[in-house]
Motif scaffolding. Sequence first.
Motif, PDB file in Angstrom:
ATOM      1  N   PHE A   1       0.825  -1.089   0.071  1.00 20.68           N
ATOM      2  CA  PHE A   1      -0.050  -0.144  -0.064  1.00 20.68           C
ATOM      3  C   PHE A   1       0.941   1.177  -0.008  1.00 20.68           C
ATOM      4  N   ARG A   2       0.378   2.184  -0.633  1.00 16.83           N
ATOM      5  CA  ARG A   2       0.766   3.745  -0.354  1.00 16.83           C
ATOM      6  C   ARG A   2       0.435   4.418   0.670  1.00 16.83           C
ATOM      7  N   PHE A   3       1.227   4.914   1.772  1.00 18.48           N
ATOM      8  CA  PHE A   3       0.753   5.870   2.721  1.00 18.48           C
ATOM      9  C   PHE A   3       1.407   7.263   2.554  1.00 18.48           C
ATOM     10  N   LYS A   4       0.762   8.126   3.148  1.00 18.37           N
ATOM     11  CA  LYS A   4       1.277   9.296   3.399  1.00 18.37           C
ATOM     12  C   LYS A   4       0.796   9.984   4.740  1.00 18.37           C
TER      13      LYS A   4
ATOM     14  N   PHE B   1      -3.552   5.269   0.087  1.00 15.64           N
ATOM     15  CA  PHE B   1      -3.937   5.551  -1.390  1.00 15.64           C
ATOM     16  C   PHE B   1      -5.102   4.447  -1.718  1.00 15.64           C
ATOM     17  N   ASP B   2      -6.213   4.738  -2.287  1.00 15.64           N
ATOM     18  CA  ASP B   2      -7.088   4.068  -2.828  1.00 15.64           C
ATOM     19  C   ASP B   2      -7.009   4.051  -4.310  1.00 15.64           C
ATOM     20  N   PRO B   3      -6.586   2.911  -5.006  1.00 14.76           N
ATOM     21  CA  PRO B   3      -6.361   2.793  -6.478  1.00 14.76           C
ATOM     22  C   PRO B   3      -7.565   2.934  -7.201  1.00 14.76           C
ATOM     23  N   ILE B   4      -8.897   2.845  -6.611  1.00  9.94           N
ATOM     24  CA  ILE B   4     -10.159   3.058  -7.229  1.00  9.94           C
ATOM     25  C   ILE B   4     -10.707   4.428  -7.311  1.00  9.94           C
ATOM     26  N   ARG B   5     -10.505   5.003  -6.318  1.00 13.73           N
ATOM     27  CA  ARG B   5     -11.020   6.567  -6.342  1.00 13.73           C
ATOM     28  C   ARG B   5      -9.719   7.291  -6.639  1.00 13.73           C
ATOM     29  N   LYS B   6      -8.477   7.008  -6.462  1.00 13.41           N
ATOM     30  CA  LYS B   6      -7.488   7.525  -7.318  1.00 13.41           C
ATOM     31  C   LYS B   6      -6.985   8.874  -6.249  1.00 13.41           C
ATOM     32  N   LYS B   7      -7.254   8.502  -4.951  1.00  7.15           N
ATOM     33  CA  LYS B   7      -6.725   9.458  -4.148  1.00  7.15           C
ATOM     34  C   LYS B   7      -6.195   8.922  -2.845  1.00  7.15           C
ATOM     35  N   PHE B   8      -6.010   9.783  -1.815  1.00  7.90           N
ATOM     36  CA  PHE B   8      -5.421   9.347  -0.335  1.00  7.90           C
ATOM     37  C   PHE B   8      -6.687   9.439   0.555  1.00  7.90           C
ATOM     38  N   ILE B   9      -7.116   8.563   1.175  1.00  4.30           N
ATOM     39  CA  ILE B   9      -8.053   8.299   2.246  1.00  4.30           C
ATOM     40  C   ILE B   9      -7.590   8.287   3.803  1.00  4.30           C
ATOM     41  N   ILE B  10      -8.012   8.962   4.583  1.00  3.69           N
ATOM     42  CA  ILE B  10      -7.503   8.912   5.969  1.00  3.69           C
ATOM     43  C   ILE B  10      -7.815   7.443   6.520  1.00  3.69           C
ATOM     44  N   LEU B  11      -6.581   7.159   7.064  1.00  5.24           N
ATOM     45  CA  LEU B  11      -6.672   5.502   7.305  1.00  5.24           C
ATOM     46  C   LEU B  11      -7.449   5.490   8.737  1.00  5.24           C
ATOM     47  N   GLN B  12      -8.601   4.768   8.611  1.00  2.53           N
ATOM     48  CA  GLN B  12      -9.417   4.254   9.693  1.00  2.53           C
ATOM     49  C   GLN B  12      -9.531   2.914   9.683  1.00  2.53           C
TER      50      GLN B  12
ATOM     51  N   GLN C   1      -9.364  -1.302   2.063  1.00  5.88           N
ATOM     52  CA  GLN C   1      -8.333  -1.262   0.763  1.00  5.88           C
ATOM     53  C   GLN C   1      -7.715  -2.786   0.813  1.00  5.88           C
ATOM     54  N   HIS C   2      -7.844  -3.604   1.914  1.00  2.00           N
ATOM     55  CA  HIS C   2      -7.278  -4.955   1.928  1.00  2.00           C
ATOM     56  C   HIS C   2      -8.338  -5.749   0.937  1.00  2.00           C
ATOM     57  N   CYS C   3      -9.682  -5.507   1.010  1.00  2.00           N
ATOM     58  CA  CYS C   3     -10.662  -6.056   0.196  1.00  2.00           C
ATOM     59  C   CYS C   3     -10.531  -5.922  -1.375  1.00  2.00           C
ATOM     60  N   ILE C   4     -10.152  -4.410  -1.562  1.00  2.93           N
ATOM     61  CA  ILE C   4     -10.050  -4.081  -2.975  1.00  2.93           C
ATOM     62  C   ILE C   4      -8.715  -5.001  -3.445  1.00  2.93           C
ATOM     63  N   GLN C   5      -7.809  -4.975  -2.641  1.00  2.94           N
ATOM     64  CA  GLN C   5      -6.501  -5.921  -3.520  1.00  2.94           C
ATOM     65  C   GLN C   5      -6.845  -7.326  -3.629  1.00  2.94           C
ATOM     66  N   TYR C   6      -7.640  -7.605  -2.573  1.00  4.79           N
ATOM     67  CA  TYR C   6      -7.927  -9.142  -2.520  1.00  4.79           C
ATOM     68  C   TYR C   6      -8.697  -9.364  -3.913  1.00  4.79           C
ATOM     69  N   LEU C   7      -9.740  -8.539  -4.255  1.00  6.45           N
ATOM     70  CA  LEU C   7     -10.574  -8.694  -5.531  1.00  6.45           C
ATOM     71  C   LEU C   7      -9.977  -8.443  -6.623  1.00  6.45           C
TER      72      LEU C   7
END
Length: 148
Positions: free
Chosen positions: A11-14, A23-34, A41-47
Amino acid sequence: MQNLNFHTYHFRFKNSENKVSIFDPIRKKFIILQPEEWVRQHCIQYLIQEKGYPKSLINVEKELTINSLKKRYDIVIYNTDGSIHLIVECKAPKISINQKAFDQIARYNLELNATFLMVTNGLNHYYCQMDFKNERYQFLKDIPEYIS
């Protein structure tokens, strides 16, 4: 963040203003990590990586209206004809998966008509296939891989 019951993904973090974003590769932006975003994000990568679903067919965090209430689904995968193949409901790891979570995704599915449902808290994953004729769902061991 907590280890989840998925393969290890890159994953990419900032870090900005003392908040970590992923970084969310679908929304193409950074999302605050909750915690729930960590699961999503793990589920997206799994899919994408394990099941072979193309990014172009995946949609994340979109609004829908159910009984005039605005709701947001976590992940939807479309078929190439525009119908919905799969809905995923993600919960934070500390949230146990119970009937309430299934009722939530079932309500969403009354509107979306997905063939498959997945509910996960990152530790436990549940998969179902809809039986629209008999108005019920059948639990599966896993969701099918993408077939083009």
